[in-house]
Motif scaffolding. Structure first.
Motif, short mmCIF file in Angstrom:
data_model
loop_
_atom_site.label_atom_id
_atom_site.label_comp_id
_atom_site.label_asym_id
_atom_site.label_seq_id
_atom_site.Cartn_x
_atom_site.Cartn_y
_atom_site.Cartn_z
N ARG A 118 1.00 -1.14 -0.09
CA ARG A 118 0.11 -0.08 0.08
C ARG A 118 0.83 1.18 0.14
O ARG A 118 1.94 1.54 0.60
CB ARG A 118 -0.85 0.03 1.18
N GLN A 126 -3.22 3.24 0.00
CA GLN A 126 -3.91 2.74 -1.33
C GLN A 126 -3.34 1.55 -1.79
O GLN A 126 -2.09 1.55 -1.97
CB GLN A 126 -3.99 3.95 -2.45
N PRO A 127 -4.03 0.35 -1.95
CA PRO A 127 -3.37 -0.87 -2.48
C PRO A 127 -2.84 -0.53 -3.80
O PRO A 127 -3.62 0.07 -4.75
CB PRO A 127 -4.27 -1.93 -2.30
#
Length: 224
Positions: A141, A145-146
């Motif tokens: 991440r 956010q991945p």
């Protein structure tokens, strides 16, 4: 005892590999077609797959493409061809390494051990700055956010994050990604870094991957 699935339509080659791997302490299963292998892997995972490219029902490339839709098991290609395009295509499809026929059984055993060592879980995953590394999911991440990373991109970024500030050469990054350094693949690292940078920019601010001309790349936390 690691379980190795051998997918090879030539019994003599399969017997040689089975004997060599069992002598090194591996459990082995041999199947002669891609269809049998894919069905088997849907039912029971293996620790590594040795996959011949020239199979009678599907090419090893297509088998690997289908395998990657449901499994992240490591793949070592066996190929009778020594064409760079074939090697690059195999690695792009998610293979971990390749061996060209004729080969030494000792070399295959050494490459199997090297792949399994690289993929062994780490006790303390790195999590520098805005990054979160989740090795059990092969996910990273950035600013929460991945990132939608390919297998090779994940390994490259994980390796850069492991030692902030250190400059890694293209050859070192190839090795970290599980690509044989003699594969003539060094310049392709640049395209993977470019792709990584694009995904990082889409996820959050900063330019964490730095270029060092003539040397390689590094992760710089100050630019995250």
């Amino acid at each position: 005892m690691p379980h190795i699935l051998i997918v090879e339509d030539e019994p003599a080659i399969a017997d040689t590999l089975t004997y060599a791997l069992r002598a090194e302490g591996f459990a082995c299963t041999w199947l002669g077609t891609a269809g049998e292998a894919l069905a088997s892997l849907r039912e029971r995972s293996a620790d590594l797959v040795i996959l011949d490219i020239g199979l009678p029902d599907l090419s090893g490339f297509e088998a690997c493409r289908q395998l990657r839709s449901f499994s992240d098991v490591p793949v070592l290609f066996l190929t009778a061809r020594n064409d760079e395009l074939d090697r690059v295509l195999g690695l792009e499809l998610g293979a971990d390494d390749y061996v060209t026929k004729p080969f030494s059984p000792r070399e295959v055993c050494a490459r199997v051990r090297a792949i399994l060592r690289r993929l062994a879980p780490r006790s303390e995953p790195a999590a520098p700055g805005p990054f979160q590394v989740e090795p059990e999911r092969a996910r990273i991440r950035f600013h929460g956010q991945p990132l939608a990373l390919t297998r090779l991109e994940y390994r490259l970024l994980e390796h850069l994050l492991s030692q902030p500030g250190r400059v890694f050469s293209r050859e070192q990054l190839l090795d970290a990604g599980g690509v044989a350094s003699g594969a003539g693949y060094e310049r392709n690292i640049d395209s993977h870094i470019k792709s990584l940078r694009g995904k990082l920019r889409a996820a959050g601010p900063g330019e964490p991957i730095q270029t060092h001309r003539g040397l390689g790349y590094s992760y710089d936390p100050e630019h995250s």
